[in-house]
Design an enzyme around this catalytic site. Structure first.
Site, PDB file in Angstrom:
ATOM      1  NE  ARG A   1       6.178  38.381  15.286  1.00  0.00           N
ATOM      2  CZ  ARG A   1       5.218  38.911  16.237  1.00  0.00           C
ATOM      3  NH1 ARG A   1       4.676  40.045  16.241  1.00  0.00           N
ATOM      4  NH2 ARG A   1       4.920  37.934  17.179  1.00  0.00           N
ATOM      5  CB  ILE A   2       3.032  33.203  12.827  1.00  0.00           C
ATOM      6  CG1 ILE A   2       3.844  33.465  14.026  1.00  0.00           C
ATOM      7  CG2 ILE A   2       2.810  31.697  12.745  1.00  0.00           C
ATOM      8  CD1 ILE A   2       3.293  33.046  15.214  1.00  0.00           C
TER       9      ILE A   2
ATOM     10  NE  ARG B   1      -2.719  31.787  23.843  1.00  0.00           N
ATOM     11  CZ  ARG B   1      -1.572  31.469  23.421  1.00  0.00           C
ATOM     12  NH1 ARG B   1      -1.339  30.923  22.488  1.00  0.00           N
ATOM     13  NH2 ARG B   1      -0.516  32.024  24.251  1.00  0.00           N
TER      14      ARG B   1
ATOM     15  CG  ASP C   1      -0.425  23.198  18.321  1.00  0.00           C
ATOM     16  OD1 ASP C   1      -0.189  21.817  18.832  1.00  0.00           O
ATOM     17  OD2 ASP C   1       0.239  24.269  18.594  1.00  0.00           O
TER      18      ASP C   1
ATOM     19  CD  GLU D   1      -4.314  24.473  24.971  1.00  0.00           C
ATOM     20  OE1 GLU D   1      -3.403  25.197  25.681  1.00  0.00           O
ATOM     21  OE2 GLU D   1      -4.454  24.796  23.926  1.00  0.00           O
TER      22      GLU D   1
ATOM     23  CG  HIS E   1      -0.539  25.000  22.882  1.00  0.00           C
ATOM     24  ND1 HIS E   1      -1.148  25.833  23.765  1.00  0.00           N
ATOM     25  CD2 HIS E   1       0.131  25.881  22.279  1.00  0.00           C
ATOM     26  CE1 HIS E   1      -1.229  26.981  23.508  1.00  0.00           C
ATOM     27  NE2 HIS E   1      -0.161  27.199  22.557  1.00  0.00           N
ATOM     28  CB  ILE E   2       3.631  20.801  19.814  1.00  0.00           C
ATOM     29  CG1 ILE E   2       2.678  20.292  18.857  1.00  0.00           C
ATOM     30  CG2 ILE E   2       3.341  19.971  21.111  1.00  0.00           C
ATOM     31  CD1 ILE E   2       3.598  19.120  18.005  1.00  0.00           C
ATOM     32  N   GLY E   3       3.001  24.398  18.920  1.00  0.00           N
ATOM     33  CA  GLY E   3       3.438  25.272  17.834  1.00  0.00           C
ATOM     34  C   GLY E   3       4.964  25.637  17.810  1.00  0.00           C
ATOM     35  CB  SER E   4       7.117  27.711  20.085  1.00  0.00           C
ATOM     36  OG  SER E   4       6.552  27.437  21.100  1.00  0.00           O
TER      37      SER E   4
END
Length: 326
Positions: free
Chosen positions: A156-157, A238, A262, A267, A286-289
């Protein structure tokens, strides 16, 4: 009688109110991550757990016999031991769809930031280095428009990224996935490619695929050596999809031009990680969303999955490997 659930993280009040309408609950409302022993103790007598990437192991499941469902407030679920969950008949859910556009925005921001050296030149200006003596060539970046983008993972992405690339920047798009997507090829003019060819032909390689045993270190020394020396690697998947030591070596030796990351293998990323010292690396936490609207939608979807799972209904977003349990 309401079913008992445990919420292992702070959540918005309206989401908490929704859960309270259907369930008796306890909640971990502290900013600090819940300790593993506390999580276990709180989950022992509950039927549902809402958490973010909880470490679901066989040992954990053996000690929570009443548990019916684990609702993850994220899309990725590589922290789930799927075999153990199947053996204990515990459903796992996640939160796809609601974050697709937001993550695609972030992926493209990394493409633009690396190509046009945005963080580096922002620092250059703020440090007072932009003077009348500055040579124009010192500020040069790379064109994004009409370049070739290779997308590894066409879910989807991946599709949302391809749409931005084709219609926004008139890019040529190659993609690699487990199966070809002829309908998307027709829609966007994309070309299916094996991984080696994609790496060799792309100006930007964008990783947007789940972490599984088969994708761990999918991009290593051999793959990086196939990339163009002026190409960029963008990882919004990831961290462990990329062999970081191989990436560091490739960047140090000029085998690729730069990277936008990202995600990292560890982490939060170790402050001594050499990637953080490289001018040609754009690093994000790690701010994708990470927009307020999207994160709220993710938590609400996780709550809906949780409530469905403990009240005898089929949740909307059972992970594909466990769908036959419902």
């Amino acid at each position: 009688m309401k079913q008992k659930v445990f919420i292992a993280r702070p959540i918005p009040q309206d989401v908490e109110d929704f859960i309270s309408e259907h369930c008796d609950y306890r909640i971990w409302n502290k900013k600090d991550k819940i300790p593993a022993d506390v999580l276990l103790e709180e989950t022992k007598n509950t039927e549902g757990l809402l958490a973010t990437n909880p470490a679901v192991t066989a040992e954990f499941l053996q000690q929570v016999p009443q548990l019916k469902i684990i609702s993850n407030t994220a899309v990725g679920y590589d922290s789930f031991d799927l075999k153990a969950m199947r053996e204990h008949n515990v459903l796992g859910t996640h939160t796809p769809y609601v974050l697709d556009e937001t993550v695609a925005d972030l992926a493209f921001s990394l493409v633009l930031a690396t190509a046009r050296r945005v963080p580096q030149l922002n620092k250059f200006v703020k440090q007072g280095k932009w003077t009348k003596e500055t040579q124009a060539s010192e500020l040069f970046g790379k064109d994004v428009h009409h370049a070739t983008m290779g997308i590894v993972g066409m879910g989807r992405i991946g599709e949302k990224i391809a749409r931005r690339a084709v219609f926004g920047f008139e890019m040529n798009v190659l993609y690699n996935s487990n199966t070809p997507k002829p309908e998307l090829e027709e829609k966007y003019g994309m070309e299916y490619s094996n991984l080696d060819s994609l790496l060799e032909r792309s100006d930007f390689v964008v990783l947007i695929l789940p972490l599984t045993p088969s994708t761990r270190h999918l991009i290593g020394k051999e793959q990086l050596e196939r990339m163009k020396p002026d190409a960029f690697l963008i990882n919004c998947a990831r961290g462990a999809v990329v062999d970081e030591s191989a990436l560091i070596e490739a960047l140090q030796q000029g085998k690729i031009h730069g990277a936008g990351l990202d995600v990292f293998e560890q982490e939060p990323v170790d402050r001594d990680n050499l990637l953080l010292r490289m001018e040609n690396v754009v690093a994000l936490p790690h701010i994708g969303s990470a927009t307020e609207k999207t994160r709220h939608a993710m938590v609400m979807k996780a709550a809906e999955n949780l409530v469905a799972g403990v009240t005898g209904r089929v949740p909307d977003n059972v992970v594909k490997e466990l769908k036959d349990l419902v």
